[in-house]
Design an enzyme around this catalytic site. Structure first.
Site, short mmCIF file in Angstrom:
data_model
loop_
_atom_site.label_atom_id
_atom_site.label_comp_id
_atom_site.label_asym_id
_atom_site.label_seq_id
_atom_site.Cartn_x
_atom_site.Cartn_y
_atom_site.Cartn_z
N ASP A 109 0.66 -1.41 0.09
CA ASP A 109 -0.11 0.08 -0.03
C ASP A 109 0.78 1.20 0.14
OD1 ASP A 109 -1.84 2.06 0.51
OD2 ASP A 109 -2.17 1.59 2.48
N ASP A 111 -4.42 3.68 2.22
CA ASP A 111 -5.79 3.32 2.47
C ASP A 111 -6.12 1.90 2.89
OD1 ASP A 111 -5.01 2.12 0.01
OD2 ASP A 111 -6.70 2.92 -1.10
N ASP A 132 -1.70 -1.47 -4.05
CA ASP A 132 -1.77 -0.47 -5.24
C ASP A 132 -0.62 -0.64 -6.35
OD1 ASP A 132 0.02 1.51 -4.06
OD2 ASP A 132 -1.62 2.24 -2.99
N ASP A 180 -4.43 -10.65 -16.23
CA ASP A 180 -5.85 -11.52 -16.13
C ASP A 180 -6.82 -10.98 -17.05
OD1 ASP A 180 -6.97 -13.66 -14.66
OD2 ASP A 180 -6.24 -12.88 -12.96
N ASP A 201 -8.94 -16.42 -17.08
CA ASP A 201 -9.86 -16.81 -15.98
C ASP A 201 -11.00 -17.54 -16.42
OD1 ASP A 201 -10.59 -16.69 -13.00
OD2 ASP A 201 -12.26 -15.62 -14.01
N HIS A 234 -4.26 -17.31 -5.88
CA HIS A 234 -5.17 -16.29 -5.20
C HIS A 234 -6.47 -17.04 -4.76
CE1 HIS A 234 -6.27 -16.50 -9.16
NE2 HIS A 234 -7.65 -15.98 -8.85
N ASP A 235 -6.67 -18.21 -5.42
CA ASP A 235 -7.66 -19.31 -5.08
C ASP A 235 -7.41 -20.36 -4.23
OD1 ASP A 235 -9.66 -18.02 -6.96
OD2 ASP A 235 -9.06 -19.07 -8.80
#
Length: 585
Positions: free
Chosen positions: A54, A58, A62, A131, A233, A361-362
């Site tokens: 980050d 926030d 990013d 992606d 995906d 990530h899955d």
């Protein structure tokens, strides 16, 4: 004299035959690397942008945060990165619900930030995969907003609809729907739209040529910016059974197989290849569901479709049948797991190309799922698992944080989770009166959010990831498990990972060499050789927390240990807990 002449001629014949065999053997080995290309040799580092770094306080990672860590990423010795979606999105599914394919999410920054990031990677010799999420979009995408207003909208046929006057739509399963129902009613059009995932993710109608052209134009937009490839995906789901028959008997709840068998699936991918992939020289990896024969169709070079495909069979191994990612309390069988890898390697031995990965990530963190995250074994098993990924045949994919041995956070409360998939399945278990405590215990091992916690950069508050409250809780062990600590320790998993990428790059045998399983029935050790042009590596991996012995059947007397996660130079068939040894024979 004649006998001597005959004897000499026979010797000459034997020598010539032997020489010919050697040349043929060498030629055969050389043939295996005729189609050399960068993506076969690559080590690809996956970055989940919202969890990496980050920069603006926030609590969400990013693009500028990634830019600040470019030198670190380069130091890993990787060849390419795969960025999870950074497009404009309501983020109900963390970017896999796209509302604008040509813009960067404001949470992540601007298009100028992306251009800077892309240049930064390319200047360091690192290629970039984006992606591509085109089975569905967000219900906040302008296409769907217009389509949902009227059946006369030019965008109505960009989606799949079932007119209400025809009665209830034929049953289709939805992965992210609490009732598992894949149709959602839209009052303005008096019709139902299809969604294989969440009701906020309407499926795109690939049967419409105009929609396909829209997708190709989006791909061209990013290709012209200079990206190097796409990770695709849910691509296997783009072709639908638009006659909408009743589900066949063989469906039996196996939605991935049924959804991945649309009648025009490969026609569309071949069209995509012709329109975009070949002209722009893009590398591709497909999220292609199915067994070996089905997946091979995606990556057979003669079919002109895609380059690489994932193996889901191995990564989904060890869960109880007919339950959402519920780990088998008896554990998982290494012997059967080895046979899965043997079968998939054999499938791509002559045509096509596979991938090797243990987390993304899955998935949960690989150390918890496949190794041992107890403090005394976490780093050892992390090194062992990375040895597996980087010495197997197939393009190596590694997930951010796995280079330092990050492990599952293991949330106790459902309120701590962010993942729509988990929350959906929790609601389904609750609605059926199921055991919620058992469900949450299982999710400590298998939940996707375990693999999405923020990167642990240092021991300061916020783990060096953020100065704000992070979007997802940080693993409390960040005070000891972090990049700064790993950099300072020459024996850390991080330094070992760098040695592995260096070793793989320096040896074509570890990239293109044949894979041969050794001591296949050993319940504790995964052992195999990688062979190319008379160069042989023997890899020994102990997957258990006890001493184990492997019977290689090979002459190890002249073997040399080139890498060992205990730092041992010994060449031995006896392995310590979670020991990994790479031996050159």
């Amino acid at each position: 004299m004649n006998y001597l002449r005959i004897f000499l001629l026979m010797l000459l014949f034997v020598w010539a035959l032997s020489s010919c065999k050697e040349k043929n053997a060498t030629a055969a080995n050389q043939t295996s690397i005729q189609n050399k290309t960068w993506w076969k040799e690559a080590v690809i580092y996956q970055i989940y942008p919202r969890s990496f770094k980050d920069s603006d306080g926030d609590g969400i990672g990013d693009i500028k945060g990634i830019i600040s860590k470019l030198d670190y990423i380069q130091s890993l010795g990787i060849d390419a990165v795969w960025l999870n979606p950074i497009y404009e999105s309501p983020n109900k599914d963390n970017g896999y619900d796209i509302s604008d394919y040509r813009n960067v999410s404001k949470q992540f920054g601007s298009m100028n930030d992306f251009d800077t990031l892309l240049a930064g990677f390319h200047n360091r010799g690192i290629k970039v995969f984006m992606d591509l999420v085109v089975n569905h979009c967000s219900n906040e995408h302008p296409w769907f907003k217009e389509a949902s207003k009227s059946r006369n909208s030019p965008y109505y046929n960009y989606f799949h609809w079932w007119p209400a006057e025809k009665g209830e739509p034929p049953y289709r399963f939805s992965i992210f729907d609490e009732k598992g129902y894949g149709w959602e009613f839209n009052k303005a059009t008096n019709s139902y739209y299809l969604h294989y995932f969440g009701d906020f993710q309407p499926d795109l109608n690939w049967e419409n040529p105009k929609l396909r052209q829209e997708v190709y134009d989006i791909m061209k937009f990013w290709s012209k910016k200079g990206i190097d490839g796409f990770r695709m995906d849910a691509l296997a789901f783009i072709s639908k059974d638009t006659t909408w028959p009743g589900l066949p008997a063989e469906y039996n709840g196996n939605w991935p197989l049924y959804y991945a068998s649309g009648p025009h699936l490969h026609d569309y991918i071949q069209e995509m290849n012709k329109e975009v992939l070949t002209p722009y020289k893009l590398a591709t990896v497909a999220e292609a569901m199915g067994d070996v024969p089905r997946v091979k169709k995606f990556v057979d070079e003669d079919r002109n479709e895609l380059n690489m495909a994932y193996n889901f069979e191995a990564i989904d191994f060890g869960y109880l049948p007919n339950e959402y990612k519920m780990p088998d309390p008896k554990g998982w069988d290494l012997v059967k797991w080895k046979q899965i890898y043997k079968r998939w390697d054999s499938a791509f031995s002559e045509k096509g190309w596979g991938t090797v990965y243990l987390a993304n990530h899955d998935q949960p963190r690989m150390v918890t799922r496949w190794g041992n995250d107890a403090p005394e074994f976490r780093e050892l098993s992390s090194k062992m698992l990375n040895t597996f990924i980087l010495t197997m045949r197939g393009t190596a994919f590694t997930y951010y944080g796995d280079e330092i041995g990050m492990n599952n956070i293991k949330f106790d409360k459902v309120e701590d989770y962010n993942d729509v998939e988990l929350l959906t399945n929790y609601a389904q278990v609750k609605a059926k009166g199921g055991d919620l405590k058992r469900f949450l215990e299982g999710m400590k091992i298998s939940s996707r959010d375990n693999g999405r916690t923020p990167m642990q950069w240092d021991s300061t508050a916020g783990a060096g990831f953020t100065l704000a409250t992070p979007w997802l809780k940080i693993n409390p062990n960040y005070t000891t498990v972090n990049v700064a600590a790993a950099e300072a320790n020459n024996n850390s998993a991080l330094h070992y990972f760098r040695k592995l990428t260096k070793l793989r790059k320096a040896n074509e045998a570890l990239q293109y060499g044949t894979f041969t399983l050794v001591d296949a029935d050993n319940p504790d050790v995964f052992a195999y050789t990688r062979t190319l042009n008379n160069k042989i590596f023997l890899i020994l991996l102990n997957f258990k927390n006890k001493t184990a012995t492997v019977k290689t059947g090979l002459d190890l007397s002249k073997g040399k240990t080139v890498l060992n996660n205990y730092g041992s130079a010994n060449v031995s068939e006896t392995l310590q807990p979670y020991e990994a040894s790479v031996i050159e024979l």
